[in-house]
Enzyme design. Structure first.
Site, PDB file in Angstrom:
ATOM      1  N   ASN A 181       2.294 -43.818 -96.044  1.00  0.00           N
ATOM      2  CA  ASN A 181       2.876 -43.146 -94.891  1.00  0.00           C
ATOM      3  C   ASN A 181       2.663 -41.647 -94.877  1.00  0.00           C
ATOM      4  O   ASN A 181       2.765 -41.011 -93.836  1.00  0.00           O
ATOM      5  CB  ASN A 181       4.354 -43.492 -94.781  1.00  0.00           C
ATOM      6  CG  ASN A 181       4.520 -44.899 -94.267  1.00  0.00           C
ATOM      7  OD1 ASN A 181       4.096 -45.200 -93.162  1.00  0.00           O
ATOM      8  ND2 ASN A 181       5.081 -45.763 -95.089  1.00  0.00           N
ATOM      9  N   LYS A 206       2.302 -58.932 -86.793  1.00  0.00           N
ATOM     10  CA  LYS A 206       1.829 -57.814 -87.609  1.00  0.00           C
ATOM     11  C   LYS A 206       3.039 -56.973 -88.021  1.00  0.00           C
ATOM     12  O   LYS A 206       4.024 -56.899 -87.286  1.00  0.00           O
ATOM     13  CB  LYS A 206       0.796 -56.953 -86.877  1.00  0.00           C
ATOM     14  CG  LYS A 206       1.213 -56.311 -85.608  1.00  0.00           C
ATOM     15  CD  LYS A 206       1.475 -54.812 -85.584  1.00  0.00           C
ATOM     16  CE  LYS A 206       1.109 -54.060 -86.802  1.00  0.00           C
ATOM     17  NZ  LYS A 206       1.816 -52.732 -86.798  1.00  0.00           N
ATOM     18  N   THR A 239       8.460 -51.709 -85.642  1.00  0.00           N
ATOM     19  CA  THR A 239       7.059 -51.819 -85.222  1.00  0.00           C
ATOM     20  C   THR A 239       6.497 -53.105 -85.678  1.00  0.00           C
ATOM     21  O   THR A 239       6.027 -53.241 -86.789  1.00  0.00           O
ATOM     22  CB  THR A 239       6.133 -50.772 -85.779  1.00  0.00           C
ATOM     23  OG1 THR A 239       6.485 -49.561 -85.213  1.00  0.00           O
ATOM     24  CG2 THR A 239       4.698 -51.027 -85.348  1.00  0.00           C
TER      25      THR A 239
END
Lengths: 393, 393
Positions: free
Chosen positions: B388, B168, B179
């Site tokens: 974001n 992911k 991340t």
């Protein structure tokens, strides 16, 4: 506003779109002590290479500057063009070529339109009688939305002096001279060696403590001329009024640096990021800069989202020493994080309120030592993308 | 698709918004050799701290993973929550607690909703008979717009084996485990020590060669389990089929890494940045990453602007050795820069055409040595900012 012994001029040379000043001149009637700081980028524009050499003498008398074209990555031709520009200015002013500095800002990689630039030099020199520093501050603008000018007056040895500075931003703003031009002139008399030290220290706390997008450019230059026309005994570290001079110079530099951040491309927020309690000042600056440069943090600022987790993550990858279970974080005076975890209670609501302001501060206390640093940044908005996606079109 | 000896499960535990899988389990019926790489961020989430310790044994049997909450910056409570999660899974599976790994991804700084997570464990374990790795790939998505799954089949010592991986993204993507979660399972038998080396090398060329925004996160983990159910003699460097295994593993890793970039938040372009002719491979990677991370370069990509000057500026501040008068730059096979200056002719027109493609490459040749590196990046678009700025709302 007059700065004794300095003259200014700005003209339209059609380097930028018609109707905008784009060629300017700063002239000291007598040789002036010079201090300068240039980009740390290994790709340096022709004017930077020339100025680096010429400022080593410690004495300069004129700065010619154009906007609309950076004269960077233009090879031998770029160097010839920059040298010709200084030569034409030197001839017009009747001073030695080596005492003329040159700066350029704008698009990279396109040769200067020398025909138009050449044609502009004569009116530029002729205009010195009527121009102002404010004209010059307008002529150096690129994507800047307002001119940046700061002045302070002081006294040294019973003589009044002025420090005046101008700067341009607005993208590619990062420490170590991002795309940024700043010119500071003072009629104070200052010993060249001490002037260089005072300038370098001031730059570290101002222009090297701001960031808009983390990009450093090929052209950044901050140049200070001190011509002594105020008539004071030249300042040095031991002189009466030296501390005052440093304070006023720092104020001019920091004010200009903050104006650049405020005018950051697409900026809607002005954020002061302070890291304290770090193992060292260097660690503090590293952590503060990581926060100030993080795209995720900056978009959260734009979204007015009190997303302290992203700030913590940025501190964590900054390279600074961190023990997460000790760290504290504040938005203005609202404690958001204690001992590395969310402060709870109404912190979320109060923190969000802070983020809705146009100006606010982020304070991170690492509780590891006495290191501290403050840097200044903007948010990352749709308009940043728009401005930079369309810059050359 | 079956990977012998592995079972999968994914459920809705209401950690994310209702209707989305958010809790998943990878289970090897027998203890498996494990290799893992974790975030270099000094602020590490609780699950990363636990996994780092548990993978040292070289053997693991299960990975439980949730999305919607990163369990980062959650203090002692976060550690307790992560440990309880693995304990419940271990009890359900009837295996030792220390052989269960745990991963989390999502919002930082908010405690896990343990009541809902606890309630999800029983159905999760019960679902192992019917689940697939594809279900798990869906359950780990956050801002990802599509699940990421890659498989390869190979032969070793006459036995057929499968390597399957999921990952992911999509923001906070940067080398050294941004991340990003990646789980790779194979039924090949592999000697643990050699597995770790092969995995580390593959990661360097794949997940550590991609960047979306330069932010590294608190939770990144890439974990590989090899359970040997294929029945081959355990692979090591000297074994028949070892080179093939490495090649197939690399393909899975690089394909997943590229998918993450393609799904970068708001990405409209996929750009391969190669630097060659650098003084060293490290220099080449430094320069390539500076280009791939530059906000100015990435907005120019978004704007389809063949602004090679910004690319040069990024190389210049990367820290890599550069002699600008030697450097060459290409967009795909169009030479834009020769000897540090614009190539001229129809380069602008042809370069702009390249930039209008969805996939293209930027090649910089520094002509200083034999160092080379390739990294992968996306553009910086309005949607990156939108995603974001609004992430938590």
């Amino acid at each position: 506003m007059e700065i004794k012994g300095f003259q200014f001029s700005a003209v339209e040379a059609a380097i930028k779109k018609p109707g905008r000043l784009d060629l300017a001149l700063i002239f000291s009637e007598t040789p002036a002590a010079v201090a300068a700081v240039y980009t740390t980028n290994k790709v340096k524009a022709a004017p930077v290479l020339i100025d680096q050499e010429r400022t080593q003498s410690g004495v300069c008398q004129a700065i010619v500057v154009n906007s609309g074209n950076a004269n960077a990555c233009t090879g031998p031709r770029g160097m010839d063009d920059a040298l010709e520009t200084t030569r034409l200015v030197a001839e017009g002013l009747g001073i030695p070529d080596e005492t003329v500095l040159v700066s350029s800002t704008g698009v990279i990689g396109v040769p200067l339109p020398m025909e138009r630039l050449r044609a502009g030099i004569r009116p530029l020199v002729d205009g010195l009688s009527g121009g102002t520093l404010e004209d010059v501050s307008r002529a150096i603008m690129t994507t800047d939305t307002f001119p940046k000018l700061e002045t302070r007056c002081g006294m040294a040895g019973g003589k009044e002096y002025t420090i005046a500075g101008i700067a341009k931003g607005a993208g590619m703003i990062m420490p170590n001279m991002a795309t940024m031009l700043a010119f500071i002139v003072t009629d104070a008399a200052v010993e060249p060696e001490w002037l260089r030290t005072a300038f370098a220290v001031g730059i570290e706390r101002s222009f090297n403590a701001i960031t808009v997008d983390g990009d450093t450019s090929t052209n950044d230059s901050a140049i200070l001329l001190a011509n002594g026309a105020a008539g004071n005994t030249p300042l040095n570290g031991a002189a009466d009024g030296a501390a005052d001079f440093v304070r006023l110079l720092d104020e001019v530099l920091l004010s200009l640096a903050k104006l650049i951040v405020r005018d950051g491309e697409g900026a809607t927020k002005f954020v002061e990021v302070t890291v304290r309690g770090a193992r060292s000042d260097a660690d503090a600056k590293r952590a503060a800069m990581a926060v100030a440069n993080s795209c995720l943090v900056k978009t959260a600022f734009f979204g007015q989202d009190a997303n302290w987790g992203r700030i913590f993550a940025a501190v964590g990858y900054s390279g600074a020493d961190v023990e997460q279970e000790r760290a504290e974080l504040f938005f203005d005076d609202v404690p958001m994080v204690k001992n590395g975890v969310f402060a709870g209670g109404d912190a979320e609501a109060r923190g969000s309120e802070v983020l809705r302001k146009k100006d606010f501060s982020v304070v991170i206390d690492l509780h590891l030592g006495g290191g501290t640093a403050t840097v200044y940044t903007s948010d990352l908005s749709y308009d940043y993308v728009k401005i930079n996606a369309d810059y050359r079109t």
